[in-house]
Design an enzyme around this catalytic site. Sequence first.
Site, PDB file in Angstrom:
ATOM      1  N   GLU A 159       0.802  -1.233   0.000  1.00  0.00           N
ATOM      2  CA  GLU A 159       0.000   0.000   0.000  1.00  0.00           C
ATOM      3  C   GLU A 159       0.836   1.285   0.000  1.00  0.00           C
ATOM      4  OE1 GLU A 159      -2.705  -0.426   3.306  1.00  0.00           O
ATOM      5  OE2 GLU A 159      -3.602  -2.241   2.485  1.00  0.00           O
ATOM      6  N   ASN A 201       2.123  -5.206  -3.174  1.00  0.00           N
ATOM      7  CA  ASN A 201       0.711  -5.501  -2.903  1.00  0.00           C
ATOM      8  C   ASN A 201      -0.050  -4.209  -2.612  1.00  0.00           C
ATOM      9  OD1 ASN A 201      -1.308  -7.613  -2.281  1.00  0.00           O
ATOM     10  ND2 ASN A 201      -1.204  -6.854  -0.173  1.00  0.00           N
ATOM     11  N   HIS A 238     -10.538  -5.778  -2.525  1.00  0.00           N
ATOM     12  CA  HIS A 238     -11.622  -5.574  -1.547  1.00  0.00           C
ATOM     13  C   HIS A 238     -12.731  -4.794  -2.253  1.00  0.00           C
ATOM     14  CE1 HIS A 238      -9.255  -7.042   1.780  1.00  0.00           C
ATOM     15  NE2 HIS A 238      -8.270  -6.214   1.497  1.00  0.00           N
ATOM     16  N   GLU A 267      -6.335 -10.581  -1.360  1.00  0.00           N
ATOM     17  CA  GLU A 267      -7.171 -10.358  -0.164  1.00  0.00           C
ATOM     18  C   GLU A 267      -8.638 -10.261  -0.561  1.00  0.00           C
ATOM     19  OE1 GLU A 267      -5.739  -6.973   2.089  1.00  0.00           O
ATOM     20  OE2 GLU A 267      -3.645  -7.538   1.785  1.00  0.00           O
ATOM     21  N   ASP A 269     -12.385 -10.029  -1.102  1.00  0.00           N
ATOM     22  CA  ASP A 269     -13.713 -10.108  -0.482  1.00  0.00           C
ATOM     23  C   ASP A 269     -14.638  -9.153  -1.226  1.00  0.00           C
ATOM     24  OD1 ASP A 269     -12.777  -7.688   0.650  1.00  0.00           O
ATOM     25  OD2 ASP A 269     -12.686  -8.474   2.674  1.00  0.00           O
TER      26      ASP A 269
HETATM   27  O1  9MR Z   1      -7.940  -7.986   8.243  1.00  0.00           O
HETATM   28  C1  9MR Z   1      -7.006  -7.187   8.934  1.00  0.00           C
HETATM   29  C2  9MR Z   1      -7.640  -6.679  10.216  1.00  0.00           C
HETATM   30  O2  9MR Z   1      -7.835  -7.746  11.117  1.00  0.00           O
HETATM   31  C3  9MR Z   1      -6.751  -5.630  10.839  1.00  0.00           C
HETATM   32  O3  9MR Z   1      -7.403  -5.056  11.945  1.00  0.00           O
HETATM   33  C4  9MR Z   1      -6.407  -4.570   9.820  1.00  0.00           C
HETATM   34  C5  9MR Z   1      -5.486  -3.533  10.422  1.00  0.00           C
HETATM   35  O4  9MR Z   1      -4.910  -2.703   9.476  1.00  0.00           O
HETATM   36  O5  9MR Z   1      -5.771  -5.172   8.711  1.00  0.00           O
HETATM   37  C6  9MR Z   1      -6.617  -6.032   8.040  1.00  0.00           C
HETATM   38  O6  9MR Z   1      -5.993  -6.558   6.885  1.00  0.00           O
HETATM   39  C7  9MR Z   1      -5.632  -5.582   5.903  1.00  0.00           C
HETATM   40  C8  9MR Z   1      -4.397  -6.089   5.200  1.00  0.00           C
HETATM   41  O7  9MR Z   1      -3.379  -6.337   6.122  1.00  0.00           O
HETATM   42  C9  9MR Z   1      -3.926  -5.102   4.149  1.00  0.00           C
HETATM   43  N1  9MR Z   1      -4.964  -4.747   3.233  1.00  0.00           N
HETATM   44  C10 9MR Z   1      -6.233  -4.348   3.827  1.00  0.00           C
HETATM   45  C11 9MR Z   1      -6.704  -5.397   4.820  1.00  0.00           C
HETATM   46  C12 9MR Z   1      -8.073  -5.033   5.358  1.00  0.00           C
HETATM   47  O8  9MR Z   1      -8.015  -3.857   6.098  1.00  0.00           O
END
Ligand code: 9MR
Length: 448
Positions: A159, A201, A238, A267, A269
């Site tokens: 990111e 990513n 997402h 990732e 969804d």
């Molecule tokens: O799913 C993850 C969630 O449990 C955490 O609280 C969050 C914190 O930043 O991160 C989520 O996963 C993220 C991933 O690491 C990077 N891309 C976005 C995902 C969803 O927020």
Amino acid sequence: MNRKSWRAAAVTGVVVAMTAATAILWQGTSNAASTLGASAAERGRYFGTAIAGSRLSDSQYTTIANREFNMITAENEMKLDATEPNQNQFSFGSGDQIVNWATGNGKRVRGHTLAWHSQQPGWMQRMEGSSLRQAMLNHVTRVATNYRGKIYAWDVVNEAFADGASGARRDSNLQRTGNDWIEAAFRAARSADPNAKLCYNDYNTDNWSHAKTQAVYRMVQDFKSRGVPIDCVGFQAHFNSGNPVPSNYHTTLQNFADLGVDVQITELDIEGSGSSQADQYRGIVQACQAVARCTGITVWGVRDSDSWRASGTPLLFNGSGQKKAAYDAVLAQLNTGQPTNPSPSSPGPSTSPTTDPGGGGCTATYSEGQKWNDRFNGQVTVTGSSNWIVTVTVGSPQRITATWNVSATWDSSGNVMTGRPNGNGDTFGFTIQHGGNWTWPTLSCRTA
Ligand code: 9MR
């Protein structure tokens, strides 16, 4: 075959002959598989999920995860705050728990993530400049070294680009250490774990016409032209009603792949329900199947209730662990797939046929399946008993990374798989990640 000679071959009609040969081979080996991971693996891809360590004690969760998926991402346990809570004090327990669960069940692991502006430990959040650059590189090196040899692909940098129309890098303490922080992280990761695929990513990079997508594309193009070690691009994917699956998704994946990198959906969804959600999921699978270098898809959690945005019910299983319409659509679409990934330019030798002598009341016979650069598929047919126990032993550094039509357990070394019938007949298969060793596995069969 590179793309130019592939095109030339198409002109001369060679492609037609090859396609026919593939189709014949395929008829002999392919059945509609009954799980996502098996269906993807039979056709040369993976299907993964994110796992939360805290849920590994939930047997409904682990049953589904173990049955359906063959690639595992730690949802939070390998992030910066988890792995280096205090500077130079590394903590791998939670990440190890997930890696051990995955490899103990014959699955591969995507590493997530080595360098990110978010989920930094407090000490890192307060750092800037050259001390932060050094700390970041030290983190990349130490974490990638700890997991060396166990990771299929690392999200080296996550990111790093801004949303919106600017096409600029995201402002962060890491970005302020200098624009070359991303390539520095990739070089450090390559030195620490030369065999892991190294990915960039990001999210909101799905629509080909968006400025952010274009900006990431230009960075990857630049990295490839200058020899910065990058192997893959992860598309988080997402989606929700405000950010739907774009109609040009396939174009995006193909254009990135044409730069000479693998693409992975990392990732996935999609908020929603019913047939509308199912259709969007199907479209994503279709887009990946249409791109030879789209090597796999990971959904971001198991059941809707496990999701980071549970209220949007974005996953393939409902909160009771039942398959949703979206699941059925994904499995059906996976089952239509053909093995389209590139085959190796110099495939390993075919070893002489491996057949168990049958002293245990049954006979297990090995046959060769598809081959790719990094892995090959094999199939075992058992005769003499339908109540068999087959052990499959692979040589170092091989790993069995996916199975189908078999209920499998593993010894502690991970080299010996014990397979029993799972209700799908007497022929089963597996994917072996070969690590340069193309030797076929050794088989033995006995009756239960
Ligand atoms: O799913 C993850 C969630 O449990 C955490 O609280 C969050 C914190 O930043 O991160 C989520 O996963 C993220 C991933 O690491 C990077 N891309 C976005 C995902 C969803 O927020």
